[in-house]
Write a protein that holds these residues in place. Structure first.
Motif, mmCIF file in Angstrom:
data_model
loop_
_atom_site.group_PDB
_atom_site.id
_atom_site.type_symbol
_atom_site.label_atom_id
_atom_site.label_comp_id
_atom_site.label_asym_id
_atom_site.label_seq_id
_atom_site.Cartn_x
_atom_site.Cartn_y
_atom_site.Cartn_z
ATOM 1 N N LEU A 53 4.322 13.219 0.314
ATOM 2 C CA LEU A 53 3.849 14.396 -0.414
ATOM 3 C C LEU A 53 5.036 15.166 -0.948
ATOM 4 N N LEU A 54 4.943 15.529 -2.211
ATOM 5 C CA LEU A 54 5.960 16.354 -2.854
ATOM 6 C C LEU A 54 5.281 17.609 -3.373
ATOM 7 N N TYR A 55 5.802 18.763 -2.965
ATOM 8 C CA TYR A 55 5.276 20.042 -3.453
ATOM 9 C C TYR A 55 6.340 20.733 -4.284
ATOM 10 N N VAL A 56 5.933 21.230 -5.452
ATOM 11 C CA VAL A 56 6.835 21.978 -6.315
ATOM 12 C C VAL A 56 6.013 22.976 -7.118
ATOM 13 N N SER A 57 6.569 24.144 -7.350
ATOM 14 C CA SER A 57 5.874 25.129 -8.186
ATOM 15 C C SER A 57 6.291 24.955 -9.641
ATOM 16 N N LEU A 98 12.327 15.932 -12.871
ATOM 17 C CA LEU A 98 11.509 15.550 -11.715
ATOM 18 C C LEU A 98 10.847 14.188 -11.918
ATOM 19 N N ASP A 99 10.607 13.777 -13.155
ATOM 20 C CA ASP A 99 9.950 12.493 -13.395
ATOM 21 C C ASP A 99 10.754 11.341 -12.785
ATOM 22 N N HIS A 100 12.072 11.472 -12.724
ATOM 23 C CA HIS A 100 12.889 10.425 -12.103
ATOM 24 C C HIS A 100 12.655 10.374 -10.594
ATOM 25 N N THR A 101 12.544 11.548 -9.970
ATOM 26 C CA THR A 101 12.232 11.579 -8.543
ATOM 27 C C THR A 101 10.858 10.979 -8.276
ATOM 28 N N LEU A 102 9.901 11.289 -9.130
ATOM 29 C CA LEU A 102 8.546 10.758 -8.956
ATOM 30 C C LEU A 102 8.524 9.237 -9.108
ATOM 31 N N LEU A 103 9.219 8.726 -10.119
ATOM 32 C CA LEU A 103 9.267 7.274 -10.294
ATOM 33 C C LEU A 103 9.928 6.606 -9.096
ATOM 34 N N GLY A 104 10.954 7.261 -8.535
ATOM 35 C CA GLY A 104 11.590 6.722 -7.337
ATOM 36 C C GLY A 104 10.630 6.676 -6.164
ATOM 37 N N LEU A 105 9.867 7.748 -5.958
ATOM 38 C CA LEU A 105 8.904 7.789 -4.857
ATOM 39 C C LEU A 105 7.770 6.783 -5.057
ATOM 40 N N LEU A 106 7.398 6.569 -6.298
ATOM 41 C CA LEU A 106 6.307 5.630 -6.601
ATOM 42 C C LEU A 106 6.763 4.183 -6.538
ATOM 43 N N GLY A 107 8.068 3.956 -6.419
ATOM 44 C CA GLY A 107 8.563 2.583 -6.385
ATOM 45 C C GLY A 107 8.470 1.904 -7.737
ATOM 46 N N ILE A 108 8.591 2.683 -8.804
ATOM 47 C CA ILE A 108 8.486 2.140 -10.155
ATOM 48 C C ILE A 108 9.877 2.103 -10.777
ATOM 49 N N ARG A 109 10.233 0.945 -11.275
ATOM 50 C CA ARG A 109 11.499 0.816 -11.969
ATOM 51 C C ARG A 109 11.222 0.485 -13.434
ATOM 52 N N THR A 110 11.801 1.275 -14.294
ATOM 53 C CA THR A 110 11.607 1.119 -15.729
ATOM 54 C C THR A 110 12.881 1.549 -16.420
ATOM 55 N N LYS A 124 0.849 -1.192 0.000
ATOM 56 C CA LYS A 124 0.000 0.000 0.000
ATOM 57 C C LYS A 124 0.886 1.243 0.000
ATOM 58 N N GLN A 125 0.539 2.179 -0.846
ATOM 59 C CA GLN A 125 1.368 3.378 -0.950
ATOM 60 C C GLN A 125 0.582 4.498 -1.633
ATOM 61 N N THR A 126 0.796 5.722 -1.142
ATOM 62 C CA THR A 126 0.127 6.888 -1.716
ATOM 63 C C THR A 126 1.141 8.015 -1.875
ATOM 64 N N LEU A 127 1.120 8.637 -3.041
ATOM 65 C CA LEU A 127 1.923 9.833 -3.282
ATOM 66 C C LEU A 127 0.992 10.972 -3.682
ATOM 67 N N VAL A 128 1.102 12.078 -2.959
ATOM 68 C CA VAL A 128 0.363 13.298 -3.304
ATOM 69 C C VAL A 128 1.373 14.263 -3.917
ATOM 70 N N LEU A 129 1.190 14.541 -5.187
ATOM 71 C CA LEU A 129 2.047 15.503 -5.888
ATOM 72 C C LEU A 129 1.287 16.815 -5.995
ATOM 73 N N VAL A 130 1.772 17.829 -5.302
ATOM 74 C CA VAL A 130 1.114 19.134 -5.297
ATOM 75 C C VAL A 130 1.892 20.064 -6.221
ATOM 76 N N LEU A 131 1.214 20.536 -7.260
ATOM 77 C CA LEU A 131 1.822 21.443 -8.231
ATOM 78 C C LEU A 131 1.394 22.864 -7.905
ATOM 79 N N GLY A 132 2.349 23.673 -7.456
ATOM 80 C CA GLY A 132 2.057 25.073 -7.186
ATOM 81 C C GLY A 132 2.032 25.878 -8.470
ATOM 82 N N GLU A 133 1.616 27.104 -8.366
ATOM 83 C CA GLU A 133 1.499 27.989 -9.530
ATOM 84 C C GLU A 133 2.108 29.343 -9.219
ATOM 85 N N SER A 134 3.149 29.701 -9.984
ATOM 86 C CA SER A 134 3.747 31.045 -9.918
ATOM 87 C C SER A 134 4.285 31.389 -8.533
ATOM 88 N N VAL A 135 4.944 30.450 -7.893
ATOM 89 C CA VAL A 135 5.458 30.654 -6.538
ATOM 90 C C VAL A 135 6.978 30.815 -6.583
#
Length: 546
Positions: free
Chosen positions: A456-460, A515-527, A235-246
């Protein structure tokens, strides 16, 4: 004597036509040089426009020698030179504001894809700029009109026929202007060619993007053929929060003198606060495409041919939700959103021009996180601090309007005008509200962590220039503030060793097109796409991309 008279008439007519062409061209070129001096054009654009003005006015002189009606030639000269100046004004205005050429897709979308409310919002924010450039345009066109009036009050209509020498010279000058259009670069300087092509190119881009929507289905099919393996917990959950103009420079969490992030500061011990992160682009679409797909600054079109993070996550068994306070149907971003199992758009106004507060996302996030799926990826797309800043926070967060503090004194001493200081205050109010909403998102994620590990990962998407480097507020591709963004990470129930490496991790330099590499790492996906050396959280991280 009659023969001599004809020669004198020819010499006089030729000299008059060439003199008038020279004055017209010089007037236009001087105006273009003024635009260059004001920073509204670069030297390359000035040179191209000046060459076109010279040849265009020579062609008009040729028509004059062919004995076209003088008043019609004068009207044509005024119209064409005015269009050249109008074109330069539009280009200069956009370059002044955004540092971008008009044909850039971001600018094309802004001009042709805006609705009435967004247009009103733009005018409300930039009316001072619009007044200044409009006054400049009126002044230079007025000068052109004065020149034509001087010409026409001193000459009657030309005779209906000239001698052979005049006709040959006139035909040659007209032909020379026509031949100029065989060069595509110079043809683009003709406003009568440029703007029809502009609309045609925009329609082509729109049709292209509409066709790319079929890529969503192809992505999901293609992702199954890549070597995708899930190596995470059941079981695993990732919340990716995309900020705007920060801009992180406006967060007290990063040392800003105003206390704009008190709630995040209270959680500081639970957060990784990366201090040296840049966005790849200063515009939303281009930045998000590179964050969530294999596209990079070096390979910007890779998103068209390779599966993105969402497609790979679906293949790995994640339930994906796209939760947004931005406008639905926003080109490539909508294509990304359609990779999700569920799309929720809470902004039912007019997109980024609406007063839709980000707290409207919270009830939907709570419901999604409580869902039964064992693996969840939730993308939360905030409206953040998108223009207009005063629409991005409720009255309770209007803390800095009219403030007299270290920030206001710094801006004043730097010579920032009132409207920039006002914009900075409103922007900081928006930062304060962003702090509140992001803290509420963290609390919601924390409450759901009892059922499964949550991170949770937050990035603008990009930063914002609000008087940091110049007298301007808005998106900027020419100032460092356009790219200076926050990146925060929070984890509950997983990644147990991160706290021990906090100082080293937070000091890492990073750019978000990887950032997609960081996201894949957090999601536990290897490709085959995943490169741990580009994952900012990986022990194999190799440093910022070249």
């Amino acid at each position: 004597m009659k023969e001599s008279g004809l020669i004198d008439l020819s010499t006089s007519a030729t000299a008059a036509a060439l003199r008038q062409a020279a004055v017209r061209a010089a007037t236009t070129m001087l105006a273009l040089a003024l635009y260059w001096q004001l920073g509204m054009q670069d030297l390359h654009s000035l040179t191209k426009a000046s060459v076109f003005a010279l040849f265009a006015n020579a062609g008009l002189a040729g028509l004059q020698l062919l004995r076209c009606n003088r008043r019609w030639v004068a009207a044509g000269a005024l119209a064409l030179n005015s269009l050249v100046l109008l074109n330069a004004t539009v280009e200069g205005f956009l370059f002044w504001l955004y540092g971008l050429a008009p044909k850039h897709i971001v600018v094309a979308d802004a001009i042709l894809g805006s609705n009435a409310n967004e247009a009103r919002e733009f005018i409300a924010n930039y009316w001072v700029h619009l007044v200044l450039v409009s006054a400049l345009l009126v002044a230079v066109i007025g000068l052109q009109a004065w020149v034509e009036r001087k010409f026409n009050t001193s000459h009657a209509d030309a005779p209906t026929a000239g001698n052979r020498r005049e006709r040959l010279l006139g035909s040659g000058m007209v032909a020379l202007f026509a031949l100029l259009h065989l060069n595509a670069t110079m043809a683009e300087e003709n406003p009568l060619v440029y703007w029809p092509n502009y609309f045609a190119d925009y329609q082509h881009q729109r049709e292209f993007l509409a066709g790319v929507k079929s890529k969503v289905a192809n992505d999901l099919v293609k992702a199954r053929h890549y070597k995708t393996a899930y190596v995470g917990q059941p079981k695993q959950t990732l919340v990716l929060v995309l900020g705007e103009s920060v801009n992180r420079s406006n967060w007290s969490l990063y040392g800003y003198p105003r206390n704009t992030t008190p709630e995040l500061a209270a959680r500081r011990d639970d957060l990784l606060v990366f201090r040296n992160v840049r966005s790849s682009d200063a515009a939303t679409v281009q930045s998000l495409l590179k964050m969530l797909t294999p596209a990079t600054l070096k390979q910007p079109d890779a998103w068209l041919t390779e599966p993105n993070v969402l497609a790979l996550a679906r293949t790995a068994g994640y339930h994906i939700t796209w939760l947004s306070n931005q406008e639905q149907g926003d080109g490539p971003i909508q294509i990304l959103a359609e990779h999700a199992h569920e799309q929720i758009f809470v902004n039912h106004g007019h997109g980024r021009g609406a007063r839709s507060l980000d707290e409207r996302l919270l009830p939907h996030l709570k419901r999604v996180l409580e869902g039964p799926a064992p693996r969840k990826l939730v993308v939360v797309h905030m409206l953040g601090a998108h223009l207009r800043y005063d629409l991005r926070y409720p009255a309770a967060f209007d803390r800095f309007s009219g403030a007299e503090d270290a920030v206001s004194h710094t801006l004043y001493n730097a010579g920032r005008p009132y409207w920039i200081r006002k914009a900075r205050n409103q922007y900081d109010n928006a930062m304060l509200y962003t702090d509140h909403v992001l803290s509420a998102i963290l609390k919601t994620a924390e409450q759901s962590a009892s059922a499964s590990p949550v991170s949770l990962l937050y990035v603008s998407d990009h930063g914002q220039e609000v008087g940091h480097y110049r007298n301007f507020s808005g998106h900027s591709s020419t100032d460092p503030s356009g790219y200076q963004i926050p990146l925060l990470f929070w984890a509950k129930g997983q990644a147990p060793g991160l706290a021990d490496r906090r100082a080293a991790l937070e000091a890492r330099a990073y750019r978000t097109d990887y950032l997609d590499h960081t996201l894949l790492g957090l999601l536990g996906i290897r490709t085959s796409f995943y490169q741990p050396e580009n994952d900012i959280l990986s022990s194999q991280y190799a440093g910022p991309p070249g």
